[in-house]
Scaffold this motif. Structure first.
Motif, PDB file in Angstrom:
ATOM      1  N   ARG A   5       0.817  -1.216   0.000  1.00  0.00           N
ATOM      2  CA  ARG A   5       0.000   0.000   0.000  1.00  0.00           C
ATOM      3  C   ARG A   5       0.850   1.265   0.000  1.00  0.00           C
ATOM      4  O   ARG A   5       0.434   2.295  -0.544  1.00  0.00           O
ATOM      5  CB  ARG A   5      -0.951   0.010   1.194  1.00  0.00           C
ATOM      6  CG  ARG A   5      -0.261   0.075   2.554  1.00  0.00           C
ATOM      7  CD  ARG A   5      -1.270  -0.027   3.681  1.00  0.00           C
ATOM      8  NE  ARG A   5      -0.590   0.026   4.974  1.00  0.00           N
ATOM      9  CZ  ARG A   5      -1.208  -0.257   6.129  1.00  0.00           C
ATOM     10  NH1 ARG A   5      -2.489  -0.582   6.125  1.00  0.00           N
ATOM     11  NH2 ARG A   5      -0.553  -0.196   7.264  1.00  0.00           N
ATOM     12  N   ASN A   6       2.060   1.211   0.607  1.00  0.00           N
ATOM     13  CA  ASN A   6       2.912   2.400   0.600  1.00  0.00           C
ATOM     14  C   ASN A   6       3.413   2.703  -0.806  1.00  0.00           C
ATOM     15  O   ASN A   6       3.464   3.863  -1.230  1.00  0.00           O
ATOM     16  CB  ASN A   6       4.098   2.212   1.548  1.00  0.00           C
ATOM     17  CG  ASN A   6       3.670   2.077   3.000  1.00  0.00           C
ATOM     18  OD1 ASN A   6       2.534   2.390   3.352  1.00  0.00           O
ATOM     19  ND2 ASN A   6       4.564   1.603   3.845  1.00  0.00           N
ATOM     20  N   GLN A  36       0.566   4.206  -2.811  1.00  0.00           N
ATOM     21  CA  GLN A  36       0.330   5.621  -2.511  1.00  0.00           C
ATOM     22  C   GLN A  36       1.322   6.506  -3.255  1.00  0.00           C
ATOM     23  O   GLN A  36       0.959   7.557  -3.792  1.00  0.00           O
ATOM     24  CB  GLN A  36       0.422   5.861  -1.008  1.00  0.00           C
ATOM     25  CG  GLN A  36       0.115   7.306  -0.615  1.00  0.00           C
ATOM     26  CD  GLN A  36       0.120   7.512   0.893  1.00  0.00           C
ATOM     27  OE1 GLN A  36       0.094   6.553   1.673  1.00  0.00           O
ATOM     28  NE2 GLN A  36       0.168   8.768   1.325  1.00  0.00           N
ATOM     29  N   GLY A  43       3.176   5.724   8.170  1.00  0.00           N
ATOM     30  CA  GLY A  43       1.751   5.873   7.940  1.00  0.00           C
ATOM     31  C   GLY A  43       1.503   6.651   6.661  1.00  0.00           C
ATOM     32  O   GLY A  43       2.423   7.228   6.077  1.00  0.00           O
ATOM     33  N   ALA A  44       0.249   6.680   6.246  1.00  0.00           N
ATOM     34  CA  ALA A  44      -0.100   7.416   5.026  1.00  0.00           C
ATOM     35  C   ALA A  44       0.291   8.886   5.144  1.00  0.00           C
ATOM     36  O   ALA A  44       0.748   9.499   4.175  1.00  0.00           O
ATOM     37  CB  ALA A  44      -1.595   7.277   4.746  1.00  0.00           C
ATOM     38  N   ILE A  66       4.041   9.381   4.454  1.00  0.00           N
ATOM     39  CA  ILE A  66       4.338   9.343   3.015  1.00  0.00           C
ATOM     40  C   ILE A  66       3.911  10.654   2.366  1.00  0.00           C
ATOM     41  O   ILE A  66       4.648  11.237   1.556  1.00  0.00           O
ATOM     42  CB  ILE A  66       3.620   8.153   2.355  1.00  0.00           C
ATOM     43  CG1 ILE A  66       4.105   6.837   2.968  1.00  0.00           C
ATOM     44  CG2 ILE A  66       3.849   8.144   0.837  1.00  0.00           C
ATOM     45  CD1 ILE A  66       3.304   5.633   2.558  1.00  0.00           C
ATOM     46  N   ASP A  67       2.737  11.126   2.746  1.00  0.00           N
ATOM     47  CA  ASP A  67       2.242  12.392   2.206  1.00  0.00           C
ATOM     48  C   ASP A  67       3.202  13.526   2.535  1.00  0.00           C
ATOM     49  O   ASP A  67       3.495  14.389   1.695  1.00  0.00           O
ATOM     50  CB  ASP A  67       0.852  12.680   2.788  1.00  0.00           C
ATOM     51  CG  ASP A  67       0.254  13.968   2.267  1.00  0.00           C
ATOM     52  OD1 ASP A  67       0.175  14.121   1.039  1.00  0.00           O
ATOM     53  OD2 ASP A  67      -0.135  14.818   3.084  1.00  0.00           O
ATOM     54  N   HIS A 124      -8.284  13.553   1.731  1.00  0.00           N
ATOM     55  CA  HIS A 124      -7.912  14.298   0.535  1.00  0.00           C
ATOM     56  C   HIS A 124      -9.080  15.070  -0.076  1.00  0.00           C
ATOM     57  O   HIS A 124      -8.884  16.078  -0.763  1.00  0.00           O
ATOM     58  CB  HIS A 124      -7.327  13.345  -0.521  1.00  0.00           C
ATOM     59  CG  HIS A 124      -8.315  12.351  -1.064  1.00  0.00           C
ATOM     60  ND1 HIS A 124      -9.050  12.588  -2.204  1.00  0.00           N
ATOM     61  CD2 HIS A 124      -8.698  11.123  -0.617  1.00  0.00           C
ATOM     62  CE1 HIS A 124      -9.832  11.546  -2.435  1.00  0.00           C
ATOM     63  NE2 HIS A 124      -9.640  10.648  -1.491  1.00  0.00           N
TER      64      HIS A 124
END
Length: 331
Positions: A37-38, A41, A87-88, A91-92, A317
């Protein structure tokens, strides 16, 4: 989903490619994330494709996007090497900002070139350039304004810094306040005593504190008045010394209330004013104290103003897109 080693990009597309090799295979599980999932993303955010074979990654796409993705992957690998989770939001943050070159000794805040706010329960990092500037301003100035739309972390980061300074012994107490503006319901008609009436207005401040302090410790500090959460009206007549003071939803303070609050600042204290000029709930014709203070104080040294936009939204988002749509309609 991240593409598999058996499905490379079509050779007719001739995308730019870069390859990255990581030394520890065992760390790649955390780097990739569950079901890759990383990687997914990063692919979606930067419009690249990522293949992996063993401990080697190949990134395909436009040159700038590929180089950016490679930088993000290296930074995330360093994070995993240091034993930290991904975590998401992490990464963001890497995609938005990347690495910094700040002085690692400043206020014990910068760790390995990154801004970190350590609390009892978690370490918080700014995720956008505006957030980074805001956090630096909170540490460097006695009075800081954070102005911008909902979801940009104005209050959350301010409370995190307040907890950090408190546990470090730099302030003796934390004081969090909001105007209890009536939006549809009148306080007098709500059930319960005064605390019951105002607590719903203060709930976002409790939520932030719960993220940074263990429940029993927070309850004890509230009982001992080392942390106070109160409506703006309760600040009148006080001198707030050796405290970290936050006024949330400042756009709903009147000009007189804002002046009253700002003049509570005492020795050894820091004050943060956070608000969104687009969400004023004051009666029509009543001037917002936030806009008034901005006009009067913007040229005074040692008072910092940080401005956020929809690009700094770090909630879902869709929140950024919603804000942009409303801003476009009003322009």
């Amino acid at each position: 989903m991240a593409i598999s080693p058996l499905t490379p990009p079509s050779s007719s597309d001739k995308p730019f490619e870069t390859r990255i090799e990581f030394p520890e295979n065992r760390l790649l599980i955390d780097l990739f994330g569950e079901f890759n999932r990383n990687l997914t993303q990063i692919e979606e955010a930067l419009s690249v494709q990522i293949m992996h074979q063993g401990n080697q990654l190949s990134v395909f796409g436009e040159t700038d996007a590929v180089n950016k993705a490679a930088d993000v992957l290296r930074a995330l690998y360093e994070r995993v090497e240091a034993g930290r989770e991904i975590g998401a939001g992490d990464i963001d943050a890497e995609i938005r900002m990347g690495s910094t070159d700040e002085n690692p000794g400043q206020m014990e805040l910068f760790q390995g070139g990154r801004i970190e706010i350590k609390t009892r329960k978690k370490t918080v990092e700014p995720r956008t350039e505006a957030q980074k500037a805001y956090v630096k301003a909170l540490y460097e100035n006695e009075l800081t304004f954070g102005i911008g739309p909902a979801g940009t972390g104005k209050t959350y980061l301010a409370v995190a810094v307040g907890v950090n300074l408190f546990i470090g012994g730099h302030v003796d107490k934390i004081i969090l306040s909001r105007p209890a503006v009536e939006a549809g319901e009148r306080l007098g008609f709500l059930p319960g005593d005064m605390k019951d009436k105002v607590d719903p207005y203060m709930q976002p401040l409790y939520d932030a504190l719960n993220d940074f302090l263990p429940g029993k410790q927070l309850a004890r500090m509230l009982e001992e008045k080392r942390i106070e959460i109160a409506p703006l009206a309760f600040m009148r007549g006080r001198t707030l010394a050796n405290a970290f003071v936050v006024l949330d939803e400042a756009q709903n303070a009147t000009a007189m209330q804002m002046k009253m609050f700002l003049t509570r600042l005492g020795e050894g204290s820091r004050m943060v004013i956070a608000g969104d000029r687009s969400q004023v709930d004051l009666p029509r014709g009543t001037q917002s104290g936030l806009s008034d203070a901005e006009r009067l104080l913007k040229d005074i040294n040692k008072i910092a103003f940080t401005y956020f936009t929809a690009k700094d939204v770090v909630r879902h988002h869709l929140v950024a897109k919603i804000i942009e749509a409303y801003d476009k309609d009003q322009s």
